[in-house]
Scaffold this active site. Structure first.
Site, PDB file in Angstrom:
ATOM      1  N   GLY A  70      83.047  52.330  26.549  1.00  0.00           N
ATOM      2  CA  GLY A  70      83.442  51.893  25.215  1.00  0.00           C
ATOM      3  C   GLY A  70      82.359  52.182  24.201  1.00  0.00           C
ATOM      4  N   ALA A  71      81.157  51.725  24.511  1.00  0.00           N
ATOM      5  CA  ALA A  71      80.044  51.910  23.592  1.00  0.00           C
ATOM      6  C   ALA A  71      78.766  51.558  24.337  1.00  0.00           C
ATOM      7  CB  ALA A  71      80.197  51.021  22.365  1.00  0.00           C
ATOM      8  N   MET A  72      77.611  51.922  23.737  1.00  0.00           N
ATOM      9  CA  MET A  72      76.343  51.721  24.423  1.00  0.00           C
ATOM     10  C   MET A  72      75.289  51.196  23.462  1.00  0.00           C
ATOM     11  SD  MET A  72      74.645  51.879  27.185  1.00  0.00           S
ATOM     12  CE  MET A  72      72.935  51.353  27.186  1.00  0.00           C
ATOM     13  N   GLU A  73      74.592  50.148  23.926  1.00  0.00           N
ATOM     14  CA  GLU A  73      73.720  49.364  23.050  1.00  0.00           C
ATOM     15  C   GLU A  73      72.300  49.910  22.928  1.00  0.00           C
ATOM     16  OE1 GLU A  73      74.866  48.304  26.088  1.00  0.00           O
ATOM     17  OE2 GLU A  73      73.317  47.220  27.192  1.00  0.00           O
ATOM     18  N   ASN A  74      72.093  51.226  23.013  1.00  0.00           N
ATOM     19  CA  ASN A  74      70.742  51.777  22.879  1.00  0.00           C
ATOM     20  C   ASN A  74      70.013  51.144  21.705  1.00  0.00           C
ATOM     21  OD1 ASN A  74      71.700  53.935  24.727  1.00  0.00           O
ATOM     22  ND2 ASN A  74      72.871  54.509  22.903  1.00  0.00           N
TER      23      ASN A  74
ATOM     24  N   GLU B  41      77.990  45.140  21.086  1.00  0.00           N
ATOM     25  CA  GLU B  41      76.828  46.036  21.196  1.00  0.00           C
ATOM     26  C   GLU B  41      75.685  45.542  20.311  1.00  0.00           C
ATOM     27  OE1 GLU B  41      77.081  47.971  23.636  1.00  0.00           O
ATOM     28  OE2 GLU B  41      79.263  47.906  23.831  1.00  0.00           O
TER      29      GLU B  41
HETATM   30 ZN   LIG Z   1      77.726  45.307  27.120  1.00  0.00          ZN
END
Ligand SMILES: [Zn+2]
Length: 880
Positions: A267-271, A304
């Site tokens: 879904g998404a990535m919290e870099n 995120e």
């Molecule tokens: Zn997460």
């Protein structure tokens, strides 16, 4: 592909790294097929005594050069394979290692490491993608400060981004190339590294934090998509404010960036400071996105962002602790959504999802504890159990302690572990220390024991003694590798509802209770309440205070009473769900034996009362009208499941609701039409949800009903258009083909919208669907290079269309298996996820079970499976 026999990784084998990496200076020169990566690593020993060899992780890497303290290292001093770099003799002191590798972003179809999403360069490093960029100690307890220089051709990548703050940028003299240097002052594990290069449009805004710092906000999208960004930006600002107000957490860098890319495994990535998103969780406009899309965007953007503290500032010591960041952050995003929308509706929606996914997972061969103790492939543990049950476990801590004490524990967690890679034990200890409550050692079983606890309650009212007794027992079913279980700590929120609908005052053991909460810690308990002058109706597990299965034998009349009067909205909803489930199970059995199905007049009347109750939120009414999902019904039946009978019983109930309440549904349909331009807020969305639920019931009840096609043609927003199209396709209306054609023509150049078109067709419950799905795999709109397309078409077929995936001839299984086998060499992560559709195969009736087993065995016997797919198939087939 790795060829060695996969070895399990075990939690109990954890030991700290021999070496730490303090700083990483990366110099990445982007090129479509040959990007060079120079990593200068400052490494220091983490153990006293004898120096250990240095072993760095890699994955499909090509080493170009290696230097030790600035001097080239001779070949005899190291061994470099694509997946490992070993230097046998290293002095036991800090040193600098410079590693140069060559990677092929275009050839990287796994979408892990550095790859191209269309023309955009981007990275995905969680869980083990950084080792596909350079050799590294690729584990979350190695936290380093990163400085990243990116260089690229200006025409190919005008925008160059990485974590942290921008330090400098400029042209490379005498070339068409330029560079940017980013520095992230916060030590972070390699899985939070990110880099993006591309020709992207930017939408900017700003946010002033609670201490008065102005932070720049930037959302990058494909040029031309800027108009679809405002809702994501607005969600981000609301999330930032909420985290300050509710958890006291402030953002910490000068800039926060989100990049939307079209090809993304998750879904998404919290870099850190540079979130990379699947574009479906960023882009929205009234004519491109549904209400559900808007709600997802709000939730994922918040999720995120919240990771900045629960995940980035405090990360996980090892991947067994994944729930430490995910369960906690899902809990936080659920609370955020509850604050922005309706708490009751959010809770019911979350529990529906939990039951349809996590409960199903927990009841099958892929069941595992919230914190697993062993894995072969960590990519397969990004599961509903880790995320959603993980969130329930955190919610129970909050329920047991109360909101204020929970916040005190969270404050302690942030104060004590900021900058660290922590464990679940350390997290829970903060609440134990803050509250001085003693149940926490036992509470840890929620992290270690798989399976859904079953709570049986036997109530008894004694009119003469004026007492009300609850005899409560708990059992936890066996799960793979865990035949025997210990009792859990279970917070059971409850009330005793009197004849007037108000809760009776509670006196337990002579003491008044200040809140209706029973804490179960043993296999059995008896609670006796005094001074009960009338026979009450018990309302248990209010708000779904614990993720359990509850067996409470009360009369249907009492359930209808709760549906009408319970002060807890969740249990009002639950009361009718329970009645519906009882009826559905009876009718599934009847359909299989050829006996006439039953009706439930009382349930029908209660649903009518809800539908006509003008004081209720429309979204709540819509949820109450919806019967339990097919997955939920199948799980409740447990064994010898016939998906056709489940579908037919459920559809029959829905048609009966439509027929019985035709007039009221038609009236609601009219009343819920919202004049004026589309607005995505919760109230407007709730009205549309009810309106479109009514539309669907009416279409089932009246085969000639013209409302759906009319709505399809006149809709001015995607929510109404999609809802109408779904009704037309699900009920096989004559206008269905024309509407699908029209929809395609309208949106042919917009892949995210065409995903909806693919998903709808894959979900049609008719036998022609398999051929249609097969044909669509050759459609120009479909591509096996893009996970969104795969999830839309194949994922919907396998996970949403229960009757056609589970065709009695086994062809649905064979098709999905063939697709998965073809996809596996290209994108093993997505292939393994699709295979999860087989997780309930043992519960099927004999014929389907045999088909599923033979297909699973065929996949298991295929040569050169990826570790991801091998792991899933092996566990799905395992005996216990
Ligand atoms: Zn997460």
């Amino acid at each position: 592909m790795r060829t060695e026999e996969p070895r399990p990784v075990r939690l109990k084998d954890y030991r700290p790294p021999d070496w730490l990496i303090e700083t990483v200076d990366l110099d990445v020169s982007l090129h479509p097929t040959a990007a060079t990566v120079r990593a200068k690593l400052k490494i220091k020993p983490n153990t006293a005594g004898r120096p250990a060899p240095l072993v760095l992780d890699g994955d499909e890497l090509k080493l170009q050069s290696l230097a030790f303290d600035g001097k080239p290292l001779a070949a005899e001093h190291f061994v470099a394979t694509p997946d490992r770099l070993t230097i046998g003799q290293v002095p036991n002191r800090p040193f600098e290692l410079t590693v140069e590798t060559l990677v092929d972003p275009t050839g990287n179809t796994q979408l892990m490491g550095l790859y191209r999403a269309g023309a955009t360069y981007c990275t995905q490093c969680e869980a083990e993608g950084f080792r596909r960029i350079t050799y590294f100690l690729d584990r979350p307890d190695v936290m380093a400060v990163y400085t990243t220089r990116i260089e690229a051709d200006k025409n190919e990548a005008a925008v160059l981004l990485s974590n942290g703050n921008l330090v400098s940028h400029g042209d490379v003299p005498g070339t068409t190339r330029h560079f940017a240097v980013w520095h992230d002052p916060f030590p972070k594990p390699s899985y939070l590294f990110a880099l993006v290069g591309g020709n992207l449009a930017c939408v900017e805004d700003s946010f002033t934090t609670m201490s008065g710092r102005k932070v720049k906000l930037a959302i990058y999208v494909e040029p031309g998509k800027e108009a679809r960004v405002p809702y994501a930006m607005d969600s981000l600002k609301r999330a930032m404010r909420w985290d300050e107000q509710v958890f006291g957490r402030e953002y910490d860098l000068d800039i926060f960036m989100i990049v939307a890319v079209s090809a993304f495994n998750m879904g998404a990535m919290e870099n850190k400071g540079l979130n990379v998103f699947n574009d479906k969780y960023v882009l929205a406009s009234p004519t491109s996105a549904t209400d559900a899309d808007y709600a997802h965007i709000e939730a994922v953007i918040a999720h995120e962002y919240f990771h900045n503290w629960t995940g980035d500032r405090i990360t996980c010591r090892d991947w067994f602790q994944l729930c430490l960041k995910e369960g906690l952050t899902v809990f936080r995003d659920q609370e955020f959504t509850a604050s922005q929308r309706s708490r009751a509706v959010e809770r019911i929606s979350d529990v529906r999802a939990l039951r349809s996914h996590q409960f199903v997972e927990d009841a099958g061969p892929l069941a595992h504890p919230v914190r697993p103790e062993l894995y072969h492939e960590i990519n397969n543990f990004y599961t509903s159990t880790v995320y959603d049950k993980g969130a329930e476990v955190v919610r129970m801590i909050s329920t047991l302690l109360g909101v204020k004490m929970f916040r005190k524990g969270m404050d302690l967690y942030f104060a004590r572990h900021d900058g660290q890679a922590a464990t679940v034990e350390e997290f829970v200890q903060c609440f134990a220390d803050a509250s001085r409550r003693e149940f926490f050692p036992q509470f840890m079983r929620w992290y270690s024991q798989a399976g859904t606890p079953e709570i049986k309650v036997v109530p008894h009212y004694d009119a003469r003694d004026r007492t009300y007794r609850l005899d409560i027992t708990q059992t936890i079913p066996p799960t793979p590798r865990q035949p025997d279980k210990e009792p859990m700590v279970i917070p059971l929120a409850f009330g005793l509802v009197g004849a007037d609908g108000a809760d009776l005052p509670l006196v337990l053991d002579g003491r008044p209770l200040d809140r209706g909460m029973l804490e179960l810690t043993r296999l059995s308990h008896t609670f006796v309440f005094d001074g009960i002058t009338q026979r009450p109706v018990p309302s248990l597990n209010r708000g779904f205070s614990a993720p359990i299965k509850l067996a409470l034998p009360i009369e249907p009349d009492d359930r209808r009473f709760l549906a009408a009067h319970d002060s807890d909205p969740f249990n009002r909803w639950q009361a009718l769900q329970t009645l519906a489930m009882t009826l559905l199970k009876t009718n599934v059995a009847a359909l299989r034996t050829g006996t006439p199905p039953r009706d439930d007049d009382g349930l029908m009347a209660a649903l009518g009362a809800i539908l006509n109750d003008g004081t209720l939120e429309p979204a709540f009414i819509a949820l109450t009208l919806a019967p339990p999902s097919e997955a939920d019904i199948a799980r409740e039946i447990g064994s010898d499941v016939d998906p056709d009978a489940v579908f037919t019983a459920r559809r029959r109930l829905r048609a009966a609701i439509g027929e019985r309440h035709r007039a009221a549904l038609a009236d609601s349909y009219r009343r819920m039409i919202t004049p004026g331009p589309y607005r995505p807020d919760a109230q407007s969305a709730g009205r549309r949800t009810l309106k479109n639920a009514c539309l669907d019931f009416l279409a089932l009840a009246e085969p000639g009903d013209a409302r759906a096609y009319a709505q399809y043609r006149t809709a001015d927003n995607m929510t109404d258009r999609m809802a109408a199209l779904e009704t037309l396709t699900q009920h096989n209306r004559p206008e269905c083909a024309a509407a699908l054609d029209d929809f395609y023509k309208r949106h042919a150049d917009d892949p995210l919208i065409i995903d909806k078109w693919l998903a709808l067709q894959a979900a049609i419950p008719e036998s022609a669907t398999l051929d249609r799905v097969r044909a669509l795999t050759a459609h120009p709109a479909f591509s096996t290079s893009n996970p969104n397309r795969i999830r839309a078409l194949i994922g919907s077929f396998a996970q949403v269309n229960h009757t056609q995936f589970n065709r009695s001839d086994g062809e649905g299984y064979a098709f999905v298996a063939d697709f998965v086998l073809a996809l596996d060499p290209k994108n093993p992560q997505v292939a393994a996820r699709l295979m999860g559709a087989f997780r309930s195969w043992r519960a099927l009736e004999a014929k389907r079970r045999a088909h599923a087993e033979s297909v699973l065995r065929r996949v298991a016997a295929s040569p050169a499976l990826s570790p991801d797919l091998h792991d899933i198939v092996t566990r799905t087939l395992a005996d216990s």
